[in-house]
Design an enzyme around this catalytic site. Structure first.
Site: not given
Lengths: 478, 478
Positions: B252-255, B369, B373, B279
Site C-alpha cells: 500500500g501507498v504511504g510512508s 482519504n 485499491g 497499484e
C-alpha cells in the site's frame, strides 16, 4: 466401480481416520456430501476431535449427527443446521467463515489447515478418476490437497450426472493462467475429477439420499420484492446498452432467492439471452429452464427440493444440455463474474442506512449459517442487488437498521437495495444520500420515522458518515 | 503534438465545460492528473457545481484549488488533501468511495454517473491516440465513456514514459474475454490510449509539475514492523511450496508502505524471482529495482517523491525494462491478483480484535482519504497482510480496538496482522481465537490488559462473536 479398487465399508474407513484428523469433504448446497463415513464416525465410540472442511453447506449426517456426537472441534466454512449453529454459538466448535471462491486455494496453498483426508461422494469411480455426484464445490482442490482419499459411491444418484460436470483445474499460482471460459454454458474441462491413484484408501458403497431443501411457498412479501425487482431490472435493461444482447443473473440460495428466480418468468426480457452464472441451481431455475426463458445455467451445485431433484434426475440428459456444474473456484471466480457482467441478487439478515450489509450474525453476534458465496458476487458483479423483506416477525423487527454491528459486505459493494416497500438505487450516492434513499424506499412503515429521526439528528455532526453508536446499539434493545 | 489537432488554452477549455458537468480526470498516486484546466476552472468566477471523478488520488490543482473554489459538488473516488477531506466531512462535497479496480466499469457501464467530459494528461498526442504521462488509472475507460475530451500535453514529463505504458482494454461485458496477462512484466497492449478523434475538443499545453509525495524517514516503529514482516515472510517462503520459484508482492501507498518496500532488501529471497504486482510504484521500489532484487514491477501509477521522480525520469529507458504501468482495471484486477498469488501488504487506520479492518473513517465517522485499491488486494491476494503501528500519538491511541465502527475489509479477508509488537497469523482461526492472537501479538503494551479484559468479559456470552457494543464504543471516548 471400474478396475481393481480398494473396497471397504464405512466403519472400517471411519476407524482408519485419526481422532484429530483434518477431514475435507465434498458437499455444497446440502447435496453431494459424503454420508456413510461421517455417520460411522458419529456412531463410533472414539473420542474424536476432527477439523472438518467443506466448501459449502452439507447435510444432516455431518451437520447434525457428527456435530451432536461431539466429534467436530473445528469447522470451515458454512454450516446449515440448527444443531451446528448452536454448537458454533456456544463456541464448542471453532468456526471460521470464508468466501466460497477461495476455500480451495486457502486449503491447498494458504496454510489455513493441514489436510489429512478427503472424503467425497461420487456416482462413478475408476483408476485415478471419479465422477462427482450432485455437487462439485472445492472437491478438485481438496483431493489434491489431502494425503488420503475415501470415495463414497452413491447409488441413489444417476450416472447421467456426469454430463452436467465440467471440471477445470486452475494451475497453481504464480503460474496460474487465465481461466479460458468465455461462455457460461461452455465446457473447458472433464466430466470427472482426477486423483493420484495411490491416495485412494477405500471406496465405500452407499445408497443414502441427499438432505434436500424445503422451500416455503412465496409469501406476499416475496412476491412484492419480486415485482419491485422485475420493475428495476426492466428499467435497467432499457437504460444500459451493456444488457442489449444478454443478461447474466445470479441468485442467492433460500426460499426468497428461489421465489425471485421463479417469479422472473413474468419479466419481459425481449430478445435477450438470459443466462444464469451463479453458485446454486434451485427449483426456480428449473422452472425458468422448462419455460424456455433461460439459455444456460452455470453453478457449482444444486439446492433442490426432493421434488426438484426428482425432476432433474428423471430428465438429466435434457437438463445437462443447459446446466453445467463447475468447481467453486470457477463458478464463483471474481474474474469470471466480472467478465460476464453478472447481476447478482442476494439476501441478508439486515442492512444499515449507509449500505453496509450483515449476512451472517444476528445482532452482530450470533452466527446463522455463514457467508457462502454471497461476497464473491456482491463484490464482483457489475450490478449488486441486496433483496430482503423490510421487517421480520410480522413487522416487529426492522431489517433496515441505523448501524449494523457485523459487516459482511461493505458500503463499497452494493448498488441497489430492494424490499417489498420499494427500490433504493444508491449508485453514485454519498453515504448520507444512501441513507435518505434507503429510508424512503426500503424501510418498513413501522420504522421509517425512527430511522429518519436518527438520520436527522446525526446529520448535525460534521462527519462524512455521521453516527451515534450508543443510540444505534439501543435499536436492538427496543 | 502530431497532426492537425485543435489547440486551445486552459481558460478557453474551462469556459466550454458546463457549470454542472460530470468531469472524468486522469490522475492516480497524485501524479498524471490534469493541472491547467482544473486551475482555470478554480480561477473562473462562474458558479460551478461539478461532479469530478478520478480513479485515484490527484494533486493540489484539483484537490486543493478546485475544492477551495467551491466548484466541486460531487466527487469520486479518493481524495488526498486536508482541504478535500474537510469539505468531505462537512459534506459540502457528496463523496462516494469505490474500489479502484471497478471505477472504470462503474462509470462506463454501471450508471454511477452520466459522464460529459474527460480531461487527461499526456506526454504525446496524435490523431486518435495519446500517450499518458505519469499515471494510467482508469483513463482508457474514462475516455471511452465521456462525450468530449480535453488533453493536457505536459512538457515537464519525458516522452520516454511511453515505454512504461501497456494499455490493454478489456472488452465490454458480457463478451469480455479473459485478460491474457501471464507475467506481471509482460506486455499485452499498446503504449498509447486510443480515442474517437471526433471527441477531442482541445489540446492544452502546460508545463506544471506533478504534486509529488513526501515520505517521512522510517520511524523505529516502521523498522520494527519491517523486521516482523521480514521474519514472517521468511518463514512463509520456507513453509509453502507455492513460493518456491517466485514471490509476488504488493504494498500500500504511504510512508509505512514505502519504508516496508525499501527494508525488504534486507530479506534473503534465495533464488526466487521477486516480482511486484501492485497499484503504485514508490521510491522504496526503485531502491529494490536498483539493488537488482526485483525481477519486474507492474502498477497503474507512481507515488514518488520529487527525488524519486527525478531518478525515474533521468533513467526512464532503463527503468522501463522492468516497470510496466497498466490501466487500473488490469493492475488491480481480482482475477490477476489471484493468478499471481500476490502477497498483499496494506496499512489501515485500525483493526479490531476479530480481524475487521477500518482503512477510511476515523472513529467510524470522519473520512481520511478513501479505500483506493486496498480491498482489491486484501480480498483477492493469496496472503493478505495488514501492517500498521499498534498505537498512535506516542502510545496514546490504540490502533487495535475491541470493535471498529467502520469496516472496509471484513473478518473474511485478512490472513495476518503485523505491528511493531509482533505478528498475529490468524489463518484458520475462529473469531475468538483471532482475538486472542491479535491481543497477544499485536496490541500495544499500554492497551493489552484493557483489550484482554474486554475479551474475557464478553466471552461469557454464548455467541460466535461475543460483543458489548456500548463498552466498545466507550473505548473511543477514554
Amino acid at each position: 466401480m471400474q478396475g481393481d479398487l480398494p473396497s471397504t465399508d464405512a466403519e472400517t474407513a471411519a476407524a482408519r481416520i485419526a481422532s484429530d484428523a483434518t477431514v475435507l469433504t465434498s458437499g455444497f448446497g446440502s447435496v453431494g456430501y459424503p454420508k456413510a463415513i461421517p455417520l460411522a464416525l458419529a456412531n463410533s465410540d472414539r473420542d474424536l476431535r476432527l477439523t472438518l472442511v467443506s466448501s459449502g453447506n452439507v447435510g444432516d449426517e455431518i451437520d447434525v449427527d457428527l456435530v451432536e456426537s461431539g466429534a467436530i472441534s473445528r469447522r470451515f466454512s458454512y454450516q446449515s443446521s440448527s444443531v451446528a449453529r448452536r454448537a458454533t454459538n456456544r463456541r464448542d466448535i471453532a468456526f471460521s467463515d470464508r468466501n466460497a471462491s477461495s476455500i480451495g486455494d486457502e486449503v491447498q496453498y494458504g496454510g489455513m489447515v493441514d489436510p489429512d483426508v478427503a472424503i467425497v461422494e461420487a456416482v462413478a469411480v475408476g483408476e485415478g478418476w471419479f465422477v462427482p455426484s450432485t455437487s462439485v464445490g472445492q472437491v478438485p482442490a481438496f483431493v489434491e490437497a489431502a494425503d488420503e482419499l475415501f470415495i463414497e459411491l452413491n447409488h441413489q444418484h444417476p450416472l447421467g450426472l456426469q454430463s452436467v460436470h465440467d471440471i477445470y483445474r486452475p494451475d497453481s499460482p504464480p503460474n496460474r493462467t487465465p481461466i479460458p471460459l468465455t461462455d457460461p454454458g461452455g465446457r473447458i474441462g472433464t466430466s470427472y475429477v482426477q486423483f493420484a491413484p495411490e491416495k485412494l484408501v477405500g471406496v465405500v458403497e452407499t445408497d443414502r439420499a441427499d438432505s434436500t431443501y424445503t422451500f416455503r411457498d412465496p409469501t406476499d412479501d416475496d412476491l412484492a420484492i419480486a415485482a419491485n425487482l422485475r420493475s428495476f431490472l426492466s428499467d435497467e435493461m432499457e437504460r444500459s446498452p451493456v444488457f442489449d444482447d444478454a443478461i447474466h443473473l445470479q441468485f442467492g440460495v433460500g426460499s426468497l432467492g428461489n421465489a425471485l428466480m421463479g417469479e422472473l418468468r413474468a419479466l419481459d426480457f425481449g430478445d435477450r439471452d438470459v443466462v444464469y452464472y451463479g453458485e446454486l441451481i434451485q427449483d426456480g431455475l428449473l422452472d425458468m429452464l422448462d419455460s424456455g426463458r433461460l439459455a444456460s445455467a452455470s453453478a457449482t451445485s444444486m439446492a433442490l427440493t426432493a421434488d426438484g431433484q426428482r425432476r432433474l434426475f428423471e430428465d438429466i440428459e435434457r437438463y445437462a444440455e443447459d446446466i453445467v456444474l463447475r468447481p467453486a473456484d470457477v463458478a464463483n471466480h471474481p474474474g469470471l463474474i466480472d467478465q460476464f457482467g453478472v447481476v447478482g441478487v442476494n439476501s441478508a439478515i439486515e442492512f444499515d442506512i449507509y449500505g453496509n450489509v450483515n449476512s451472517t450474525h444476528i445482532r452482530g453476534k450470533r452466527m446463522v449459517n455463514g457467508i457462502g458465496g454471497s461476497a464473491d458476487y456482491n463484490r464482483n458483479a457489475l450490478l449488486s442487488i441486496c433483496a430482503l423483506p423490510s421487517a421480520l416477525d410480522d413487522g416487529e423487527t426492522s431489517r433496515v437498521v441505523p448501524m449494523t454491528f457485523h459487516v459482511d459486505h461493505t458500503e463499497h459493494d452494493i448498488d441497489v437495495f430492494v424490499t417489498e416497500q420499494g427500490v433504493a438505487d444508491v449508485r453514485g450516492c454519498s453515504p448520507v444520500e444512501r441513507a435518505e434513499r434507503i429510508i424512503e424506499h426500503c424501510a418498513h412503515p413501522s420504522f421509517k420515522s425512527d430511522l429518519q429521526s436518527y438520520l436527522d439528528d446525526v446529520k448535525a455532526q460534521s462527519n462524512h458518515i455521521p453516527h451515534d453508536v450508543a443510540r444505534a446499539a439501543e435499536w436492538y434493545e427496543s
